[in-house]
Design a protein around this motif. Structure first.
Motif, PDB file in Angstrom:
ATOM      1  N   LEU A 561       0.824  -1.213   0.000  1.00 39.13           N
ATOM      2  CA  LEU A 561       0.000   0.000   0.000  1.00 39.13           C
ATOM      3  C   LEU A 561       0.855   1.258   0.000  1.00 39.13           C
ATOM      4  O   LEU A 561       0.556   2.231  -0.710  1.00 39.13           O
ATOM      5  CB  LEU A 561      -0.927  -0.024   1.219  1.00 39.13           C
ATOM      6  N   ALA A 827      -2.287   0.044  -8.318  1.00 39.35           N
ATOM      7  CA  ALA A 827      -3.450   0.117  -7.433  1.00 39.35           C
ATOM      8  C   ALA A 827      -4.270  -1.169  -7.483  1.00 39.35           C
ATOM      9  O   ALA A 827      -4.714  -1.686  -6.446  1.00 39.35           O
ATOM     10  CB  ALA A 827      -4.314   1.317  -7.812  1.00 39.35           C
ATOM     11  N   LEU A 828      -4.479  -1.706  -8.682  1.00 40.18           N
ATOM     12  CA  LEU A 828      -5.226  -2.965  -8.796  1.00 40.18           C
ATOM     13  C   LEU A 828      -4.468  -4.110  -8.137  1.00 40.18           C
ATOM     14  O   LEU A 828      -5.064  -4.953  -7.453  1.00 40.18           O
ATOM     15  CB  LEU A 828      -5.480  -3.277 -10.273  1.00 40.18           C
ATOM     16  N   LEU A 831      -4.761  -3.669  -4.461  1.00 44.76           N
ATOM     17  CA  LEU A 831      -6.084  -4.110  -4.005  1.00 44.76           C
ATOM     18  C   LEU A 831      -6.128  -5.627  -3.886  1.00 44.76           C
ATOM     19  O   LEU A 831      -6.653  -6.176  -2.900  1.00 44.76           O
ATOM     20  CB  LEU A 831      -7.141  -3.625  -4.992  1.00 44.76           C
ATOM     21  N   VAL A 924      -7.237   5.116  -0.236  1.00 42.78           N
ATOM     22  CA  VAL A 924      -6.617   4.011   0.505  1.00 42.78           C
ATOM     23  C   VAL A 924      -7.346   3.775   1.822  1.00 42.78           C
ATOM     24  O   VAL A 924      -7.632   2.629   2.211  1.00 42.78           O
ATOM     25  CB  VAL A 924      -5.122   4.314   0.739  1.00 42.78           C
ATOM     26  N   LEU A 927     -10.652   2.184   1.151  1.00 43.22           N
ATOM     27  CA  LEU A 927     -10.492   0.797   0.727  1.00 43.22           C
ATOM     28  C   LEU A 927     -10.322  -0.135   1.923  1.00 43.22           C
ATOM     29  O   LEU A 927     -11.000  -1.167   2.035  1.00 43.22           O
ATOM     30  CB  LEU A 927      -9.281   0.695  -0.208  1.00 43.22           C
TER      31      LEU A 927
END
Length: 951
Positions: A561, A827-828, A831, A924, A927
């Motif tokens: 992250l 980012a993907l 995630l 973030v 998420l």
């Protein structure tokens, strides 16, 4: 024996198939990661190559808008025949023959400009005598330039004939200004005296030319008139061996004028062939393939066309299509342009390297999390097989047999997809080696982590330290190693610049930030725990306690992250800095809404007329005139040569840019009453550049200005201040500074003394234009006003068009595309890593919840505990990612050179995109909180019986 072997193999195959079906979700994650990596290795280089090709074509087109990049020149030897002659039509058409000497396919990338041109050395005008003030002499340069015909309009007569009628003199065309200066018109006869050719002649030859027409120049959309101003405007310069001035003019002749002049005994002209670089498709590869043969093109021409020496000049004798010529001189401007572009491209690649390395690190961390989850799901089966006697090697091979076919299939599929999507015909090509390395790293992660999970523990020894002490020591060694490596990488990066290895330094910095966070993380949670212990409820205390306990286990998720967010913040900072720098670069190039530049300097009357006419159209103007003068210190007489003297009216500058620091400074020191005319005896207030002030620290400066037809004028320049570095970088000085060689001292004085300086043959006039409203700020209105003020030869630059050109640059757009794609993919991947990490640690949290539920904790309270356990991870990720994104550019300040992307006078200041940073922090945090809320919902829906059945 055979049956037992077959049975064992069948059992193994069934076991592999069974474990594969059970591991399908995790294997699918690995397959997606490998597919993306290999597809990028095939697609991204071709895309980057297309952007590089576009950027290079833009620079080549801009350079060739002024002049072709490849020139070849020689002088025909007309005295090798009797009588002297030259077949200029055949010689100028030899461009195709000359390009055949280029080795390889390089000649295919050159396009002729439509035949050559030729120029004679300046000849003395014997008659008629120019009217007006007496000149020491008049020099006329005779040129054949077919490319100028489309930029001329003949107001009387016609263009010189390429095939002159028999028994008539060669024809010449003159501009209106030149014809007035010489006092001639259409039909007038000019007598010229050319320089004699040593050995072949004893006296200078003379020839007569007839003025066939008078033309005026027309405005050109490109920079055709840059460097060709003498075709329109005559100039004057001091005589070399006597007092006075020389009038220099230029005229155009027809194709066969060289043959007629050769028959009159005039030596051959300088013949020039020009080629344009035609770079289409893979422009960068074509340019590199072209510059190689160009480096020895001159030597190849000499070897093929030259032998012996010429009896007239004593130089190497050559023959081009049967015509004897002197040596051949090749001028290659493409190679320096390519070298400059290569340096810019290297910097762009270095900036893109951080995004690529960060994406690779995030994907690798995600792979590690996926393999950990894969092993955690099979932990019970691995223990059972280990208890039944299975060896470590067998277990590792069994895991590899399950994972490796998936990795190989995904790698091949990703490579094929990347090849299919990659643009063709570019300088970039798919990279199979990085793709193979990426697939191999993912494939080797499986056996490595399997071996670490199933290996036999070492037998304890009495002298061996406790396991806890060993773990603490190993952690300290690892942390110190990472910190030292990151520090060494930063030092090396700042000292020698980025390269292929040091591009991964920001990833090391990210890892160091995560390690520091993991050290601070539990301490902060313990402080929170102390406050929660004093509270009335137990939910906050338990949630903080579990978060502090699980902090080391969340290190990998925190790393993913932090690196993902840091890369996005860094990319936003780079793009925001470049975007603001582009605006500053466009303002520096144009100075105002638009700028027009023309060679030569006018008078104050012309300046006032220009300003008043432009002001009447709703467009404010300011004129800056640049002259190069020699100064002397009044106190000690020390000579300071080649000083750039700029005359301005500070009131006009303030009207254009009221908030400009430079305009305010000049207004306070140079302002004079409107309409005042300064006498030569009055010292002129002046501002100096720091280097000029350093040469003469006290006292005034003196200079002598010589104007044709007038007595010399002695001026005294009185310094009233020194310009600061910020004032020297003011956009108002951008256009005029572009005309000054680097390192030249500069002096700015008032425009009220322009009538004393008069018109000078050198220097330039710069007109700044500022629209009062949207209508007058349109490019068409600005161009029309500038052309009316300075004529068709003016080079006009509009800020909005310049900014659009800078933003459309291939390197700038390519860099933005790389950061956008890398940030989205990171980012993907982040995630996915977060989801896998939460899945991996959910079992431990569920066990904790089951114990608490048996002790009487309700469903809502259990959900709150789940939520509180993940809140610190969100906060740490947001803080660490923001810190990394803001810290890395400062650490790379010595190597983060963005000036070449912006076109400004200095390195643009780093500007953080705070809106993007806040959006990323919110994203973030949201998420992680959404994941915590989802898990909380599932916990609350679980009944007590299910909780009690958890192991």
């Amino acid at each position: 024996m055979t049956r037992s072997v077959v049975t064992g193999a069948a059992v193994t195959q069934r076991l592999i198939r069974k474990e594969t079906r059970g591991d399908l979700p995790t294997l699918a994650c690995l397959a997606v990661l490998v597919l993306v990596l290999t597809a990028l290795c095939a697609w991204a280089p071709a895309l980057a190559g297309r952007q590089e090709d576009r950027a290079l074509r833009q620079r080549v087109d801009a350079a060739q808008a002024q002049a072709p990049l490849i020139n070849l020149s020689t002088t025909p030897e007309v005295f090798d025949t009797s009588p002297p002659s030259v077949d200029m039509a055949t010689l100028l058409g030899a461009d195709r023959t000359l390009t055949e000497q280029l080795s390889g396919p390089a000649a295919r990338h050159l396009t002729s400009t439509g035949g050559g041109s030729y120029d004679y050395n300046p000849a003395s005008l014997i008659s008629p005598r120019p009217p007006g003030p007496a000149n020491t002499g008049t020099n006329l340069t005779v040129s054949y330039l077919p490319s100028a015909r489309t930029h001329l309009h003949y107001v009387s007569g016609r263009a010189p004939a390429d095939h002159t009628p028999i028994a008539t003199a060669p024809q010449i065309g003159l501009s209106q200004t030149t014809a007035r200066a010489l006092g001639v018109r259409t039909g007038s006869r000019l007598t010229l005296e050319f320089a004699k050719t040593p050995v072949a002649q004893n006296a200078p030859p003379r020839a007569a030319l007839v003025v066939s027409g008078v033309y005026r120049t027309t405005a050109a959309a490109d920079d055709f008139w840059n460097g060709r101003e003498t075709l329109d405007q005559p100039s004057r310069y001091p005589a070399e061996q006597s007092a006075g001035t020389v009038l220099a003019v230029r005229g155009l002749v027809g194709l066969d004028a060289a043959g007629l002049l050769a028959a009159a005994g005039v030596g051959g002209p300088r013949v020039t062939w020009q080629w344009r670089a035609d770079l289409s498709g893979a422009a960068l590869d074509q340019a590199r393939a072209l510059t190689g043969p160009l480096s020895h093109y001159g030597a190849d021409l000499s070897a093929a066309l030259c032998q012996g020496t010429d009896w007239v000049t004593g130089d190497i004798g050559c023959h081009v299509v049967g015509q004897a010529t002197g040596s051949l001189l090749v001028t290659d401007s493409l190679t320096p342009l390519l070298a400059t572009f290569t340096a810019q491209d290297h910097q762009a690649r270095a900036l893109a390297k951080f995004a690529v390395d960060a994406l690779a690190a995030v994907v690798l961390a995600t792979v590690t999390v996926a393999v950990r989850l894969l092993l955690r799901r099979r932990q019970a089966h691995l223990r059972l097989q280990r208890a039944r006697g299975a060896s470590t090697t067998r277990l590792v091979l069994l895991r590899c047999a399950v994972a490796w076919p998936t990795v190989l299939s995904a790698a091949l599929l990703g490579w094929a997809a990347g090849r299919a999507l990659a643009p063709t015909g570019t300088s970039g090509s798919p990279q199979p080696v990085p793709a193979a390395v990426a697939a191999a790293v993912v494939a080797l992660t499986v056996p490595l982590m399997t071996w670490l999970a199933v290996r036999e523990p070492r037998r304890p020894s009495r002298l061996r330290r406790p396991r806890r002490h060993l773990a603490v020591g190993r952690r300290l060694v690892l942390e110190l190693t990472v910190l030292l490596a990151a520090a060494a990488g930063v030092v090396a990066l700042r000292s020698q610049g980025p390269d292929g290895i040091l591009g991964a330094v920001p990833v090391l910095v990210a890892l160091a930030v995560v390690l520091i966070l993991l050290r601070i993380y539990p301490l902060v949670l313990r402080l929170v725990l102390r406050q929660a212990r004093r509270g009335r409820g137990t939910v906050g205390f338990i949630g903080a306690a579990r978060a502090a306990h699980d902090a080391p286990a969340t290190g990998l998720a925190l790393f993913v992250l932090v690196l993902t967010m840091g890369t996005a913040v860094f990319g936003g900072l780079v793009q925001r800095t470049i975007d603001d720098g582009l605006a500053a670069g466009a303002a520096w190039t144009t100075g105002a809404d638009a700028t027009a530049t023309v060679a030569g300097t006018g008078t104050s009357a012309a300046t006032a007329t220009t300003a008043s006419r432009a002001g009447a159209t709703g467009i404010r103007t300011a004129v800056q005139q640049l002259r190069t003068l020699d100064l002397a210190g009044q106190a000690d007489g020390a000579a300071i040569r080649q000083v750039a003297v700029i005359t301005v009216d500070p009131r006009h500058l303030v009207a254009i840019a009221p908030k400009s620091p430079l305009a305010g400074t000049l207004m306070s020191g140079l302002a004079t009453p409107p309409g005042a005319r300064t006498d030569a005896s009055v010292p002129l207030p002046s501002f100096l550049s720091p280097d000029l002030r350093a040469r003469e620290r006290t006292g005034n400066f003196t200079t002598t200005v010589v104007t044709q037809g007038q007595p010399s004028v002695n001026l005294v320049l009185k310094p009233v201040g020194t310009l600061t570095a910020a004032e020297l970088r003011d956009p108002l000085l951008g256009p005029v500074t572009a005309q000054i060689p680097a390192g030249t001292p500069m002096l700015i004085t008032t425009s009220t003394a322009e009538h004393l300086m008069g018109r000078q043959p050198s220097g330039s006039t710069v007109l700044l234009l500022k629209g009062d409203g949207p209508a007058t700020a349109e490019p068409a209105a600005l161009r029309s006003t500038a052309a009316k003020a300075l004529g068709p030869l003016a080079r006009i630059r509009v800020r909005s068009e310049t900014l659009s050109t800078l933003r459309a640059d291939g390197l700038t757009q390519g860099l933005g595309t790389i950061y956008t794609i890398s940030s989205v993919l990171a980012a993907l991947s982040g995630l996915l890593a977060l989801a896998l990490e939460l899945t991996l640690t959910s079992h431990e949290r569920s066990r904790t919840t089951s114990f608490l539920r048996t002790l009487g904790l309700g469903g809502k309270q259990a959900g709150a505990v789940h939520f509180l356990q993940l809140v610190p991870l969100a906060v740490a990720s947001a803080v660490g990612g923001t810190l990394l994104g803001l810290l890395v550019p400062r650490l790379m300040a010595g190597t983060l050179d963005l000036r070449q992307f912006t076109g400004g006078p200095a390195q643009p200041a780093l500007r953080t995109d705070y809106s993007l940073t806040l959006a990323l922090v919110a994203g973030v945090t949201t998420l992680i909180l959404a994941a915590a809320a989802t898990e909380t919902v599932f916990v609350r829906r679980r009944r007590l019986g299910a909780v009690l059945r958890l192991p």
